[in-house]
Design a protein around this motif. Structure first.
Motif, mmCIF file in Angstrom:
data_model
loop_
_atom_site.group_PDB
_atom_site.id
_atom_site.type_symbol
_atom_site.label_atom_id
_atom_site.label_comp_id
_atom_site.label_asym_id
_atom_site.label_seq_id
_atom_site.Cartn_x
_atom_site.Cartn_y
_atom_site.Cartn_z
ATOM 1 N N ALA A 26 56.097 4.502 12.271
ATOM 2 C CA ALA A 26 56.153 4.576 10.809
ATOM 3 C C ALA A 26 57.474 5.201 10.367
ATOM 4 O O ALA A 26 58.039 6.044 11.062
ATOM 5 N N THR A 27 57.954 4.794 9.209
ATOM 6 C CA THR A 27 59.125 5.410 8.604
ATOM 7 C C THR A 27 58.661 6.687 7.927
ATOM 8 O O THR A 27 57.767 6.645 7.087
ATOM 9 N N ARG A 28 59.246 7.799 8.300
ATOM 10 C CA ARG A 28 58.798 9.094 7.779
ATOM 11 C C ARG A 28 59.890 9.727 6.929
ATOM 12 O O ARG A 28 61.061 9.708 7.285
ATOM 13 N N TYR A 29 59.483 10.275 5.794
ATOM 14 C CA TYR A 29 60.388 10.955 4.868
ATOM 15 C C TYR A 29 59.919 12.382 4.644
ATOM 16 O O TYR A 29 58.717 12.636 4.545
ATOM 17 N N GLU A 30 60.874 13.290 4.535
ATOM 18 C CA GLU A 30 60.596 14.631 4.051
ATOM 19 C C GLU A 30 60.703 14.604 2.538
ATOM 20 O O GLU A 30 61.590 13.947 1.988
ATOM 21 N N VAL A 31 59.806 15.302 1.873
ATOM 22 C CA VAL A 31 59.829 15.406 0.417
ATOM 23 C C VAL A 31 60.451 16.749 0.070
ATOM 24 O O VAL A 31 60.062 17.779 0.611
ATOM 25 N N ARG A 32 61.439 16.726 -0.829
ATOM 26 C CA ARG A 32 62.117 17.948 -1.276
ATOM 27 C C ARG A 32 62.215 17.929 -2.791
ATOM 28 O O ARG A 32 62.346 16.873 -3.391
ATOM 29 N N ARG A 33 62.166 19.089 -3.398
ATOM 30 C CA ARG A 33 62.431 19.177 -4.838
ATOM 31 C C ARG A 33 63.906 18.878 -5.052
ATOM 32 O O ARG A 33 64.744 19.323 -4.272
ATOM 33 N N ARG A 34 64.204 18.147 -6.099
ATOM 34 C CA ARG A 34 65.605 17.817 -6.394
ATOM 35 C C ARG A 34 66.387 19.106 -6.603
ATOM 36 O O ARG A 34 65.959 20.007 -7.306
ATOM 37 N N GLY A 35 67.550 19.194 -5.941
ATOM 38 C CA GLY A 35 68.419 20.347 -6.080
ATOM 39 C C GLY A 35 68.009 21.548 -5.239
ATOM 40 O O GLY A 35 68.629 22.600 -5.340
ATOM 41 N N ILE A 59 51.665 16.808 0.298
ATOM 42 C CA ILE A 59 52.489 17.866 -0.287
ATOM 43 C C ILE A 59 51.892 19.198 0.140
ATOM 44 O O ILE A 59 50.674 19.379 0.098
ATOM 45 N N ASP A 60 52.759 20.128 0.547
ATOM 46 C CA ASP A 60 52.291 21.455 0.959
ATOM 47 C C ASP A 60 51.452 22.073 -0.150
ATOM 48 O O ASP A 60 51.755 21.918 -1.339
ATOM 49 N N GLU A 61 50.418 22.781 0.244
ATOM 50 C CA GLU A 61 49.452 23.316 -0.716
ATOM 51 C C GLU A 61 50.113 24.143 -1.820
ATOM 52 O O GLU A 61 49.775 24.013 -2.997
ATOM 53 N N GLU A 62 51.066 24.981 -1.479
ATOM 54 C CA GLU A 62 51.698 25.842 -2.486
ATOM 55 C C GLU A 62 52.593 25.070 -3.459
ATOM 56 O O GLU A 62 52.952 25.574 -4.509
ATOM 57 N N ALA A 63 52.940 23.822 -3.137
ATOM 58 C CA ALA A 63 53.792 23.009 -4.008
ATOM 59 C C ALA A 63 52.992 21.991 -4.821
ATOM 60 O O ALA A 63 53.557 21.257 -5.626
ATOM 61 N N ARG A 64 51.682 21.944 -4.636
ATOM 62 C CA ARG A 64 50.844 20.977 -5.353
ATOM 63 C C ARG A 64 50.640 21.405 -6.803
ATOM 64 O O ARG A 64 50.718 22.577 -7.129
ATOM 65 N N GLY A 65 50.384 20.407 -7.643
ATOM 66 C CA GLY A 65 50.090 20.690 -9.045
ATOM 67 C C GLY A 65 51.321 20.742 -9.927
ATOM 68 O O GLY A 65 51.220 21.050 -11.110
ATOM 69 N N TYR A 66 52.487 20.418 -9.368
ATOM 70 C CA TYR A 66 53.732 20.467 -10.144
ATOM 71 C C TYR A 66 54.434 19.102 -10.170
ATOM 72 O O TYR A 66 55.625 19.024 -10.414
#
Length: 138
Positions: A26-35, A59-66
């Motif tokens: 599978a093609t895997r991507y890391e998700v990062r907040r812009r900037g 999405i990591d639990e602490e980053a969810r909801g945003y």
């Protein structure tokens, strides 16, 4: 069956960016907040079939909801729509929030058992009729 159409190294969304980190299987991507530098999640897409399959969007639990999950999905779907007519994904049978997420992202349930007894979903990304710049298929 045609060869997989590769996705770009980076995919920029409004709130997040996706950076490809491996393509074996599978093609895997890391998700990062812009900037920002830190990784807040990952997306894995299997491109080996005629229809791409989003195996994982987490999405990591602490980053969810945003908006990170929605932002990652929107950016990925926009990119897939340039190359494919449809996309599939799934939700585990014990994760009602995942079902809600995919429905909210415009996916519809598909009959039949998905991976690990989960639920299949699909979304038409572009109509096969009247595609711009391409030959119409019947």
């Amino acid at each position: 069956m045609s060869a997989p159409r590769p996705l770009p190294q980076r995919i920029a969304g409004e709130w997040v960016s996706l950076r490809r980190v491996e393509t074996g299987g599978a093609t895997r991507y890391e998700v990062r907040r812009r900037g920002r530098r830190g990784v807040i999640g990952e997306v894995a897409v299997d491109l080996s079939g005629e229809v791409p399959f989003i195996e994982r969007l987490c999405i990591d639990e602490e980053a969810r909801g945003y908006g990170a999950g929605s932002g990652a999905a929107t950016a990925l779907l926009r990119t897939l729509a340039r190359r494919y007519d449809m996309v599939r994904t799934w939700a585990p049978p014990d994760r009602g929030l995942a079902v809600y997420f995919w429905v909210r992202m415009g996916f519809r349930p598909v009959p039949g058992e998905g991976p690990d007894g989960g639920l299949w979903f699909e979304q038409v990304l572009r109509s096969r009729r009247g595609r711009r710049g391409g030959r119409q298929r019947e």
